[in-house]
Design an enzyme around this catalytic site. Structure first.
Site, PDB file in Angstrom:
ATOM      1  N   GLU A 172      -0.799  83.157 115.243  1.00 38.97           N
ATOM      2  CA  GLU A 172       0.559  83.326 114.547  1.00 38.97           C
ATOM      3  C   GLU A 172       1.128  83.965 115.684  1.00 38.97           C
ATOM      4  OE1 GLU A 172       2.068  83.874 110.947  1.00 38.97           O
ATOM      5  OE2 GLU A 172       0.578  82.770 110.578  1.00 38.97           O
ATOM      6  N   GLU A 378      -5.326  79.701 107.712  1.00 43.38           N
ATOM      7  CA  GLU A 378      -4.678  79.571 106.347  1.00 43.38           C
ATOM      8  C   GLU A 378      -3.714  78.708 105.972  1.00 43.38           C
ATOM      9  OE1 GLU A 378      -2.374  82.932 107.573  1.00 43.38           O
ATOM     10  OE2 GLU A 378      -3.732  83.604 109.045  1.00 43.38           O
TER      11      GLU A 378
END
Length: 509
Positions: A172, A378
């Protein structure tokens, strides 16, 4: 779709990986033990007001000492794979120079124990815990940090490359830049706004250098990168809202995926030198960043509804942590984040919109014709969990039906979208990792946002599986039984002994 365990199991294609994910800083604790050096997050978390109720990550889930217990929970859950991160300051305390043998030893034991229990390791090289000396030297605003990450990846490859099945280089980068360098809500707490742009490029360059190091070491596992993806939805049909949503799409999604998957930044970013003269990527940099991947990791939680102008008030509750509170209610702001009407939200205030899981995959397929295989690295939700004491049975029950629905709907939507005739049928979807195995230190939200399949009492460290844990266990068992029924001589997976030292519980009903 709210599929039952058996219905969802029936949708799972052969070889589809079901796993859970964590990160080192959020679960390990032991921040000053066995030679670990401090990270930028250690310092940021110690600042008054930086974390909800000034809660500390010093102990967190105490995974550093309780790792075998946590692996036993994963074994009993029956997962195929575990995504964890390597703590950079635990392995290389200064971010360069000597390696800490105790840090390497911890992950050696973890990986070996996973493999002994039939769990495939997915290791994330960088999940936000920048060693403090590098952070003090500018962190991701400093190009040198990218080269240090490449060296760290080489260390990890030499130590674990013979056993790790999949590698994620960087997790991320969008969140690191937006929350850490642009808005100051995460470490290192910088509020650079558009001047944070170099941190984007340096993280992507770090990805490229880490990828080159892993490939150079001839690691046996596949290599990919992960970014969070949020479909952008105009608040109205107003053309200005559509334009605003498009700009947010560039800033959150395409700014990171385009360089990796297309070898170039979005056209609108070409004007970046207006904001930062240091942002001038070379062709050599872009070649490194766009090296072919074995897979692409997508973290998906929610869509984002965007309107033009500053809006009329604050960001919906909890959205600041995800997208930045400076994007709404600020005089002169070009656009704002709006709530979805009549929509269920998580404890974070994030909209629960599983149908946009299909939108995310379809947009990726359309934008990137050569998209490699995809893992949802995720996905999950925080909800306020209620612990119910069953006095007669002397056990605790955590009936988190909302989390069960969230996971069933999102996993099911992803699977259906990638079936023939689905919205994203060209996507080769290989797996889904639930965030998270257990409740943990959720960055600036501290311990107030539980995402886990397993409840953690942070005073006693007692782990209690929730209803969602048993639901996923049932999905995996149903899949294994169906698979065994179609393979001559194969046996269905039988019941296993409960994990040691874990207080047993069962979902209500």
């Amino acid at each position: 779709m709210n599929a039952s365990a058996k219905e969802l199991a029936a949708l799972l294609p052969p070889g589809f990986a079901l796993g859970v994910a964590t990160s080192a800083f959020q679960i390990e604790g032991a921040l000053d033990e066995d030679g670990r050096g401090p990270s930028g997050w250690d310092v940021f978390a110690a600042k008054p007001g930086a974390i909800v109720e000034d809660q500390s990550p010093a102990v967190s889930c105490d995974h550093y000492h309780r790792m075998p217990e946590d692996v036993a929970l994963m074994r009993d859950l029956g997962i195929d794979s575990y995504r964890f991160s390597l703590s950079w300051p635990r392995i290389q305390p200064a971010g360069s120079g000597p390696v800490n043998p105790a840090g390497l030893g911890f992950y050696d034991r973890l990986i070996d124990l996973l493999l002994e229990n039939g769990i495939s390791p997915m290791a994330t090289v960088y999940h936000w815990d920048t060693p403090l000396p590098l952070e003090k030297a500018g962190g991701w605003m400093n190009r040198d940090t990218a080269y240090r990450l490449g060296e760290f990846a080489a260390i990890a490859a030499a130590a674990f490359g013979d056993r790790v099945e999949r590698w994620v280089t960087v997790n991320e980068p969008a969140t690191v830049t937006t929350n850490g360098y642009a808005l100051g809500m995460h470490a290192p707490g910088e509020e650079l706004m558009l001047k944070a742009l170099p941190s984007v490029h340096h993280q992507l360059l770090g990805h490229g250098l880490a990828l080159r190091a892993l490939r150079g070491a001839k690691v046996r596992g596949e290599i990919g990168m992960t970014n969070v993806y949020s479909p952008m939805v105009p608040a109205t049909a107003n053309p200005l809202d559509k334009l605003s949503a498009g700009l947010m799409d560039v800033a959150q999604n395409r700014l990171y995926a385009d360089p990796v998957l297309l070898g170039k930044y979005p056209d609108v970013i070409r004007a970046a030198t207006f904001f930062s003269s240091s942002f001038s990527p070379s062709s050599e940099d872009m070649d490194l960043i766009s090296q072919p991947l074995d897979f692409y990791g997508l973290n998906y939680y929610m869509p984002t509804r965007v309107g033009s102008g500053p809006g009329e008030g604050a960001v919906p509750p909890g959205m600041a942590e995800a997208m930045g509170d400076d994007l709404s209610g600020t005089p002169g702001a070009p656009f704002h984040i709006a709530s979805f009407p009549d929509t269920e939200t998580t404890a974070y205030g994030w909209p629960v919109k599983p149908e946009y899981m299909a939108v995310a995959l379809a947009e990726m397929a359309e934008r990137y014709p050569d998209l490699p295989p995809v893992y949802i690295t995720e996905g999950g939700a925080s909800f306020e969990d209620v612990v119910v004491r069953d006095a007669a049975a002397d056990r605790r029950i955590i009936p988190d039906e909302r989390r069960v629905r969230y996971l069933a709907d999102h996993i099911g939507t992803a699977l259906e979208a990638t079936l023939p005739g689905g919205a994203a049928e060209s996507v080769d979807l290989r797996g889904y990792y639930v965030w998270s195995l257990m409740d943990n230190f959720e960055w600036s939200a501290g311990y107030k946002q539980p995402f886990g399949l397993v409840h953690v009492d942070f005073d006693t460290q007692v782990r209690t599986p929730k209803a969602s844990y048993y639901w996923l266990q049932e999905v995996i068992a149903a899949r294994n039984a169906a698979s065994a029924a179609h393979v001559p001589g194969a046996a269905a997976v039988g019941p296993q002994e409960p994990a040691a030292d874990v207080e047993p519980s069962r979902p209500a009903g």
